[in-house]
Design a protein around this motif. Structure first.
Motif: not given
Ligand SMILES: [Zn+2]
Length: 542
Positions: A324-334
């Motif tokens: 979830a942490g990695t997912c949130n990070q990737a989503y935030k960057e986009i």
């Protein structure tokens, strides 16, 4: 002495072919009728004509029944339970030979005419004449045939030990038969003053790797559990992809980390569990639409040796939090790049927390109604029901979304092991020595049967409360699925599996080694039981 019905290799072979001819694929009419056919067969024995109440048919579920047949010696308390399952897997893979899948002698002859359809190993075995082919020959009607032969012999020769034959349905799917039988075993124990000494299964020898030809006895059985996830995103329209977050996107982060994750692999006594793998990943929406998919699910298969449900949930949760942490990070960057406000952060929660939240919000009746609504869909299996219950709670608790809800989907087979038990050590030693001496057969010990078996339910060794994590996070617990952990712990006897050599279980080339099945293994198991009866009466004298 009267002649034994099932006392020679030829007679045992005929009995096996008869048991195989009674089709009994899991969840078919044949499975429902099978136990009473075995009962009728055992009623032919003089002992059960004199003691008709020592045979019993008992309800499992869905109209299926399991059978118990008790040979009781007048003085003995020590009891060996001979355990088998009589359901088999399907037979579509036999193609135009399907009707012969249940006629081993005919099938074995017919296969000779199309030998080039088989792989090299199966070809060699077929032409050697040492194997009998057919559905259920190996897995595991031979085990049942052998147990029936031993039971007959015990009654005629009046062995100084009790033998309880137990044969159950549904091993290949959910083990509903064995889970129901646990309570019956406790009842019989009280009723006949039995003391269970050993649970002896007769599952066939499974190869440890392709091409393996060794003969194994198993002093335990591997466990299996299915940590599963409901991915709940935020819906949007395809034209505005960043105003929501799709469930498949979230799922991809977890599945990537769960598949082949070595933190979920165990090494015990020199044996290693296979790595976890995804069993299913799908959308919960049933039709195509241009609304983005925001609810999906995944089931992961995990094998166990020492670990319990709580330990698996802790590891699963760690992996999910990282995902979830990695997912949130990737989503935030986009979102940053596209100058869009994110819809929120994906959180990770256990099913039990979702349930508590829903009850706090709507009350206990709401929870029960939702569960009952899902349970009313009889065409859904326990896995589908588990995900649908979690889904129907999430729909009403969208303040928690986006989220990954962690749960367990049935079945759960706890790992079991008796390698350090003295009686089991003696048994393994006996089979090793006699195997070499009588049949020139090298016998190896494996600590965890790798084929999954009903032995998982006759013994529960976890000292802590590790199973409560399973209970709390299994949405269908107590309605369509449960495991009698307390009763299992009360059975409290070691487990062992000694069965015949076979190959290719669940495949079209399922086959049984004739000499192993009709001569070697029945003789070794008979000797082993007699050795136990001497050992237990020796302990009594001490
Ligand atoms: Zn089996």
């Amino acid at each position: 002495m009267e002649q034994l019905r099932w006392g020679t290799p030829d007679r045992l072979r005929r009995l096996l072919c008869e048991l195989v001819s009674w089709r009994s694929m899991t969840l078919t009419a044949g499975e429902r009728e099978f136990a009473s056919k075995v009962q009728a067969k055992l009623q032919e024995l003089q002992y059960f004509q004199e003691n008709p109440r020592h045979l019993g048919l008992h309800d499992a579920d869905l109209g299926r029944r399991f059978l118990t047949g008790l040979y009781k010696h007048v003085e003995a308390k020590e009891t060996i339970v001979l355990l088998s399952h009589f359901d088999t897997v399907n037979t579509e893979e036999y193609g135009d030979l399907e009707e012969y899948a249940y006629q081993p002698e005919e099938l074995t002859k017919l296969l000779l005419n199309r030998i080039n359809e088989l792989d090299g190993d199966a070809q060699r075995d077929l032409t050697s004449g040492e194997y009998l082919f057919g559905r259920g020959t190996m897995d595991m009607k031979m085990g049942l045939a052998m147990h029936m032969g031993l039971l007959e012999k015990a009654t005629v020769e009046k062995w100084p030990i009790n033998i309880l034959l137990l044969t159950v349905p549904d091993e290949e799917v959910n083990s509903a038969g064995m889970r129901a039988a646990v309570t019956k075993l406790l009842e019989l124990k009280d009723k006949h003053t039995l003391s269970y000494k050993l649970f002896l299964n007769g599952e066939p020898v499974f190869t440890q790797e392709p091409g393996d030809r060794s003969f194994y006895v198993y002093s335990g059985s591997i466990g299996k559990i299915m940590p599963s996830a409901l991915f709940y995103g935020k819906e949007t329209h395809v034209g505005e992809p960043l105003s929501g977050i799709t469930a498949p996107y979230i799922a991809s982060f977890l599945t990537q980390r769960m598949e082949w994750n070595s933190s979920l692999q165990e090494k015990v006594k020199g044996e290693t569990t296979p790595l976890p793998v995804t069993l299913q990943q799908k959308d919960l929406r049933l039709d195509y639409s241009t609304q983005t998919p925001y609810r999906s699910s995944a089931l992961y298969n995990v094998f166990l040796m020492n670990r319990n449900a709580e330990e698996i949930m802790e590891i699963f949760e760690r992996v999910a939090i990282e995902a979830a942490g990695t997912c949130n990070q990737a989503y935030k960057e986009i979102c940053l790049k596209q100058s869009v406000k994110p819809v929120g952060e994906v959180r990770v929660l256990r099913y039990e927390d979702l349930q508590t939240h829903a009850v706090r919000k709507f009350g206990i009746q709401f929870l029960e109604d939702r569960k009952a609504q899902v349970q009313a869909n009889t065409n859904w299996d326990d896995r589908e029901k588990s995900l649908r219950i979690a889904d129907s709670l999430m729909i009403e608790c969208q303040e928690l979304a986006p989220a990954i809800v962690l749960l367990f989907a049935p079945p759960y087979y706890p790992a079991v092991n008796s390698s350090d038990d003295d009686l089991v050590k003696n048994c393994v030693q006996y089979v090793r020595e006699k195997g070499l001496e009588k049949f020139n057969l090298p016998v190896k010990q494996v600590h965890y049967f790798n084929g999954i078996s009903d032995l998982s339910y006759v013994n529960y060794q976890d000292e802590g409360e590790g199973w409560t994590a399973f209970k709390a996070n299994t949405p269908v617990w107590g309605s369509s699925y449960s495991i009698p952990f307390d009763e299992m712990a009360k059975l409290n006897a070691p487990v062992l599996n000694v069965g015949p050599l076979g190959k290719d279980a669940h495949k079209r080339t399922e086959r049984l080694h004739i000499k192993s099945a009709f001569e070697e293994v029945p003789s070794l198991v008979e000797g082993m039981i007699k050795m136990i009866s001497k050992y237990t009466s020796y302990c009594l004298q001490k």
